[in-house]
Design a protein around this motif. Structure first.
Motif, mmCIF file in Angstrom:
data_model
loop_
_atom_site.group_PDB
_atom_site.id
_atom_site.type_symbol
_atom_site.label_atom_id
_atom_site.label_comp_id
_atom_site.label_asym_id
_atom_site.label_seq_id
_atom_site.Cartn_x
_atom_site.Cartn_y
_atom_site.Cartn_z
ATOM 1 N N ILE A 93 0.865 -1.179 0.000
ATOM 2 C CA ILE A 93 0.000 0.000 0.000
ATOM 3 C C ILE A 93 0.903 1.230 0.000
ATOM 4 O O ILE A 93 1.774 1.360 0.869
ATOM 5 C CB ILE A 93 -0.918 0.026 1.240
ATOM 6 N N LEU A 94 0.724 2.089 -1.002
ATOM 7 C CA LEU A 94 1.541 3.298 -1.076
ATOM 8 C C LEU A 94 0.666 4.533 -0.926
ATOM 9 O O LEU A 94 -0.476 4.553 -1.413
ATOM 10 C CB LEU A 94 2.281 3.374 -2.422
ATOM 11 N N THR A 95 1.199 5.549 -0.280
ATOM 12 C CA THR A 95 0.465 6.805 -0.167
ATOM 13 C C THR A 95 1.370 7.927 -0.674
ATOM 14 O O THR A 95 2.594 7.799 -0.663
ATOM 15 C CB THR A 95 0.055 7.109 1.289
ATOM 16 N N ASN A 96 0.758 8.985 -1.129
ATOM 17 C CA ASN A 96 1.550 10.157 -1.505
ATOM 18 C C ASN A 96 0.715 11.416 -1.352
ATOM 19 O O ASN A 96 -0.505 11.362 -1.215
ATOM 20 C CB ASN A 96 2.095 10.026 -2.945
ATOM 21 N N ALA A 97 1.421 12.523 -1.372
ATOM 22 C CA ALA A 97 0.781 13.833 -1.404
ATOM 23 C C ALA A 97 0.837 14.284 -2.853
ATOM 24 O O ALA A 97 1.868 14.137 -3.506
ATOM 25 C CB ALA A 97 1.561 14.795 -0.515
ATOM 26 N N ALA A 98 -0.284 14.811 -3.372
ATOM 27 C CA ALA A 98 -0.308 15.166 -4.788
ATOM 28 C C ALA A 98 -1.082 16.452 -5.018
ATOM 29 O O ALA A 98 -1.936 16.842 -4.216
ATOM 30 C CB ALA A 98 -0.937 14.030 -5.594
ATOM 31 N N GLY A 99 -0.776 17.072 -6.137
ATOM 32 C CA GLY A 99 -1.523 18.257 -6.550
ATOM 33 C C GLY A 99 -2.734 17.824 -7.364
ATOM 34 O O GLY A 99 -2.648 16.919 -8.194
ATOM 35 N N GLY A 100 -3.875 18.446 -7.139
ATOM 36 C CA GLY A 100 -5.094 18.101 -7.869
ATOM 37 C C GLY A 100 -5.145 18.813 -9.212
ATOM 38 O O GLY A 100 -5.064 20.040 -9.265
ATOM 39 N N LEU A 101 -5.272 18.053 -10.291
ATOM 40 C CA LEU A 101 -5.411 18.617 -11.642
ATOM 41 C C LEU A 101 -6.873 18.633 -12.059
ATOM 42 O O LEU A 101 -7.320 19.531 -12.774
ATOM 43 C CB LEU A 101 -4.616 17.782 -12.647
ATOM 44 N N ASN A 102 -7.598 17.591 -11.656
ATOM 45 C CA ASN A 102 -9.018 17.488 -11.979
ATOM 46 C C ASN A 102 -9.758 18.639 -11.283
ATOM 47 O O ASN A 102 -9.664 18.790 -10.062
ATOM 48 C CB ASN A 102 -9.523 16.128 -11.484
ATOM 49 N N GLN A 103 -10.477 19.418 -12.062
ATOM 50 C CA GLN A 103 -11.123 20.617 -11.522
ATOM 51 C C GLN A 103 -12.220 20.306 -10.506
ATOM 52 O O GLN A 103 -12.633 21.173 -9.745
ATOM 53 C CB GLN A 103 -11.695 21.467 -12.665
ATOM 54 N N GLU A 104 -12.673 19.057 -10.500
ATOM 55 C CA GLU A 104 -13.695 18.679 -9.519
ATOM 56 C C GLU A 104 -13.110 18.280 -8.174
ATOM 57 O O GLU A 104 -13.837 18.064 -7.220
ATOM 58 C CB GLU A 104 -14.542 17.541 -10.080
ATOM 59 N N TYR A 105 -11.798 18.179 -8.117
ATOM 60 C CA TYR A 105 -11.169 17.760 -6.857
ATOM 61 C C TYR A 105 -10.973 18.948 -5.925
ATOM 62 O O TYR A 105 -10.745 20.068 -6.354
ATOM 63 C CB TYR A 105 -9.804 17.112 -7.117
ATOM 64 N N ALA A 197 -4.182 13.832 -10.933
ATOM 65 C CA ALA A 197 -3.329 14.338 -9.854
ATOM 66 C C ALA A 197 -1.876 14.205 -10.279
ATOM 67 O O ALA A 197 -1.531 13.344 -11.098
ATOM 68 C CB ALA A 197 -3.577 13.554 -8.569
ATOM 69 N N VAL A 198 -1.038 15.075 -9.726
ATOM 70 C CA VAL A 198 0.383 15.062 -10.100
ATOM 71 C C VAL A 198 1.249 15.063 -8.848
ATOM 72 O O VAL A 198 0.938 15.726 -7.867
ATOM 73 C CB VAL A 198 0.727 16.265 -11.022
ATOM 74 N N GLY A 199 2.319 14.281 -8.914
ATOM 75 C CA GLY A 199 3.233 14.208 -7.775
ATOM 76 C C GLY A 199 4.630 13.817 -8.219
ATOM 77 O O GLY A 199 4.948 13.859 -9.418
ATOM 78 N N MET A 200 5.451 13.453 -7.234
ATOM 79 C CA MET A 200 6.864 13.188 -7.517
ATOM 80 C C MET A 200 7.302 11.804 -7.044
ATOM 81 O O MET A 200 8.490 11.588 -6.800
ATOM 82 C CB MET A 200 7.734 14.255 -6.836
ATOM 83 N N SER A 201 6.354 10.888 -6.919
ATOM 84 C CA SER A 201 6.749 9.580 -6.355
ATOM 85 C C SER A 201 5.858 8.456 -6.864
ATOM 86 O O SER A 201 5.181 8.597 -7.876
ATOM 87 C CB SER A 201 6.652 9.650 -4.824
ATOM 88 N N THR A 202 5.876 7.355 -6.156
ATOM 89 C CA THR A 202 4.939 6.226 -6.240
ATOM 90 C C THR A 202 5.061 5.357 -7.491
ATOM 91 O O THR A 202 5.161 4.125 -7.388
ATOM 92 C CB THR A 202 3.465 6.715 -6.079
ATOM 93 N N VAL A 203 5.038 6.011 -8.676
ATOM 94 C CA VAL A 203 4.975 5.250 -9.928
ATOM 95 C C VAL A 203 6.158 4.276 -10.060
ATOM 96 O O VAL A 203 5.973 3.114 -10.451
ATOM 97 C CB VAL A 203 4.919 6.234 -11.115
ATOM 98 N N HIS A 204 7.335 4.714 -9.709
ATOM 99 C CA HIS A 204 8.502 3.839 -9.882
ATOM 100 C C HIS A 204 8.462 2.666 -8.914
ATOM 101 O O HIS A 204 8.804 1.537 -9.269
ATOM 102 C CB HIS A 204 9.791 4.655 -9.755
#
Ligand code: 6GU
Length: 266
Positions: A93-105, A197-204
């Motif tokens: 289970i991974l968590t991250n902090a991310a910026g919201g791109l979707n305007q409904e978020y 959403a956009v962030g700097m982690s998790t995917v790798h």
């Protein structure tokens, strides 16, 4: 003494390290004690492995993770996933902090990640580059099933049961290397290509975990709105990211703690 065998691995995002405090009968190991383990350099990331039991499930929790922007080699960033695998972890289970791109978020939303865009992968950065170690997995692993659908459904159900319907989302996470936040034009582009959403982690870490056959579940805490238009003075700050993490920590922890005993282990 019996060796401790975690079945579940947890990776805590920026400001979300409180998850580790849920573990009972803790044994803590600093990253500096583990051969070849990288060191955390970011504020909000502690730098230790916490072992313990969460509602009866043996867990290992990374309190502090590694990012490309710290200057770590891409294979160092995913090294802990191989360690998880070798310890017997079946689900991550991974968590991250991310910026919201979707305007409904909204800030404070919790987004269950259903898919990702590995933008650095388009530019030649993938953790599986180099010789493939067949002991871990295939040369060409599929990523179309990276985020376990059963766990996504479970998370949504648990979130609704906990009364989180108003702020639970399901979306696509895009990673960039950072450390600079995105320009307005970049945020618009990311939104157009389907990222929520956009962030700097998790995917790798997800790519490495899937490569070696662990089940993956991940969510983003939307800590701030990505800036999408030119008529605003809004801008992303690390302080806002950490503050939103603090404000939502309790709900995030409840979500994970409620999910864990319901995850079927093989
Ligand atoms: Cl707006 N961008 C990126 N790349 N990472 C973030 C973020 C934004 N907010 C939190 N983490």
């Amino acid at each position: 003494q019996q060796p401790f065998r975690p079945l579940l691995g947890i990776v805590c995002g920026s400001g979300l390290g409180g998850l580790a405090d849920l573990l009972k009968d803790q044994k803590v190991m600093s990253y500096s004690e583990i051969p070849h383990f990288p060191q955390s350099t970011v504020q909000g990331h502690a730098g230790k492995l916490v072992f313990g039991s969460l509602k009866g499930t043996p867990c290992v929790c990374m309190q502090g993770r590694f990012h490309l922007y710290e200057g770590h080699h891409i294979q160092k960033i995913t090294f802990p996933m191989k360690i998880f695998k070798l310890m017997g972890v079946e689900t991550v289970i991974l968590t991250n902090a991310a910026g919201g791109l979707n305007q409904e978020y909204n800030v404070g939303d919790i987004m269950i990640i259903k898919d990702h865009i590995n933008l650095p992968g388009f530019a030649g950065i993938n953790p599986l580059m180099g010789p493939n170690d067949e002991r871990f997995g295939l040369r060409f692993p599929a990523m179309s099933d990276a985020y376990d659908r059963e766990l996504q459904q479970l998370a949504e159900k648990v979130a609704i049961d906990l009364g989180y319907k108003e702020f639970i989302r399901r979306g696509v996470y895009c990673t960039l290397t950072g450390p600079s936040f995105e320009t307005i034009a970049e945020c618009r582009m990311l939104s157009m290509i389907g990222a929520d959403a956009v962030g700097m982690s998790t995917v790798h870490e997800v790519i490495a975990a899937r490569h070696c056959g662990m089940r993956v579940f991940a969510f983003s805490l939307i800590t701030n709105q990505a800036v999408m238009d030119y008529d605003t003075d809004m801008k992303a700050t690390h302080d806002e990211v950490l503050q939103t993490g603090k404000d939502r920590a309790h709900q995030l922890e409840a979500l994970v703690a409620t999910m864990v005993p319901l995850i079927k282990q093989s």
